[in-house]
Design an enzyme around this catalytic site. Sequence first.
Site, short mmCIF file in Angstrom:
data_model
loop_
_atom_site.label_atom_id
_atom_site.label_comp_id
_atom_site.label_asym_id
_atom_site.label_seq_id
_atom_site.Cartn_x
_atom_site.Cartn_y
_atom_site.Cartn_z
N ASP A 67 49.36 16.14 -30.24
CA ASP A 67 49.25 15.50 -29.18
C ASP A 67 47.80 15.53 -28.06
O ASP A 67 47.42 15.95 -27.49
CB ASP A 67 50.72 15.38 -28.42
CG ASP A 67 50.62 16.71 -27.16
OD1 ASP A 67 50.35 17.67 -28.36
OD2 ASP A 67 52.11 16.49 -27.07
N SER A 68 47.54 17.08 -29.05
CA SER A 68 46.14 17.41 -28.33
C SER A 68 44.61 16.20 -28.10
O SER A 68 43.93 16.68 -28.14
CB SER A 68 45.60 18.56 -28.92
OG SER A 68 45.55 18.01 -30.64
N ASP A 106 53.25 14.41 -34.05
CA ASP A 106 53.65 15.06 -32.57
C ASP A 106 54.37 13.97 -32.17
O ASP A 106 53.97 12.95 -31.65
CB ASP A 106 52.57 15.43 -31.39
CG ASP A 106 52.34 18.05 -31.55
OD1 ASP A 106 53.45 18.22 -32.38
OD2 ASP A 106 51.10 17.47 -31.09
N LYS A 136 56.98 16.39 -35.01
CA LYS A 136 57.36 18.04 -34.27
C LYS A 136 57.68 17.49 -32.82
O LYS A 136 57.27 16.76 -32.24
CB LYS A 136 55.46 18.83 -34.12
CG LYS A 136 55.86 20.28 -33.64
CD LYS A 136 54.07 21.08 -33.48
CE LYS A 136 53.78 20.29 -32.79
NZ LYS A 136 53.35 20.68 -31.29
N GLU A 138 58.59 19.55 -29.27
CA GLU A 138 58.33 21.47 -28.31
C GLU A 138 59.99 21.72 -27.74
O GLU A 138 60.48 21.04 -26.89
CB GLU A 138 56.99 21.40 -26.94
CG GLU A 138 55.39 20.82 -27.63
CD GLU A 138 54.79 21.10 -26.57
OE1 GLU A 138 54.98 20.60 -25.37
OE2 GLU A 138 53.33 20.39 -27.19
N GLU A 205 53.03 29.87 -30.87
CA GLU A 205 51.55 29.57 -29.76
C GLU A 205 51.87 30.42 -28.82
O GLU A 205 51.96 30.39 -28.42
CB GLU A 205 51.57 27.73 -29.46
CG GLU A 205 50.32 28.09 -28.61
CD GLU A 205 49.77 26.24 -28.06
OE1 GLU A 205 50.55 24.96 -28.61
OE2 GLU A 205 48.32 25.93 -27.83
O1 KIV Z 1 48.60 19.27 -30.55
C1 KIV Z 1 48.26 19.64 -30.95
O2 KIV Z 1 47.49 20.23 -31.55
C2 KIV Z 1 49.40 21.17 -31.46
C3 KIV Z 1 48.81 21.89 -31.71
C4 KIV Z 1 47.61 22.99 -31.44
C5 KIV Z 1 50.37 23.38 -32.86
O3 KIV Z 1 50.31 20.98 -31.07
#
Ligand code: KIV
Length: 290
Positions: A67-68, A106, A136, A138, A205
């Site tokens: 989600d970056s 994510d 994924k 958090e 992280e």
């Molecule tokens: O969103 C993302 O890119 C991430 C990584 C930095 C692990 O969660």
Amino acid sequence: MSKIVIDTDTSRATPTPLPGKRMTVPKIAAMKRGPGIAMEPLVMLTAYTMRQAQLLDPHCDMLLVGDSLGNVIYGLDSTVPVTLDMMINHGAAVVRGSWNAQVTVDMPFGSYEESKEVAFRNASRILKETGASAVKLEGGEAMAETIQFLTSRGIPVIGHVGLTPQAINVLGGYRARGKDDAEAEKIMRDAKAVDDAGAFCIVIEGVMEEIASTVTKAVSAPTIGIGASRDCDGQVLVTEDMLGLFERVPRFVKRYHDLAGEMTDAVTRYAAEVRSRSFPTEDQSYRPTK
Ligand code: KIV
């Protein structure tokens, strides 16, 4: 009338190699044979687009549609505004552009925290509509029940502990975590909870080296570090960061290239050639065939 023939062999949507056998979640989980046992390091990078995936795929065990992308692609201040539809659109593009790596997408903020049922509904949409094989999310202890619910119903999950960017409004910043004992113990409890709940990998992280090392030795799932030292079972970076697309990057990023410099140079030459009418030339022009 002359006929114009379009060369379909150059279609940008055609993956070059034929689809092969992808890395699977069980294969990744089986690479670590138990807590404290060293394994071959896992290579993971973020990918957001089809072409990026095509280029990264041969070199990576895993691709993460992180989600970056909110920050990197959409110019958002944080990952909080990222939506499920954004993640699904980019996830599907990355799956289309890859044939070797396992792909994880994510779950964005707000799509899984409310209840395990909501999490299942949204995670199953991600798997159905993208073709990715895992999600994924958090959070540690607070998310353990949800992770257990998803994994026992056919949805592989990667956990994410330490610095959790979706919690920016609670954390107040992106500083590394685990500087005091209370924080270090909390990260350890989070990682154990996620591991016991059945996560097949754990992203750690932005934590102190010693914590990453202790967690990696204590959990059964492979750990994947980002700003968490070499003591993890694998590493992940945001691809645009490691390629040097941004001038400013966090301390834990190694810039392997100067993509921003290369792009600026190429675009400067293009602009000059358009302005001087030296582009396009005959080589780039269509002429009727005789
Ligand atoms: O969103 C993302 O890119 C991430 C990584 C930095 C692990 O969660």
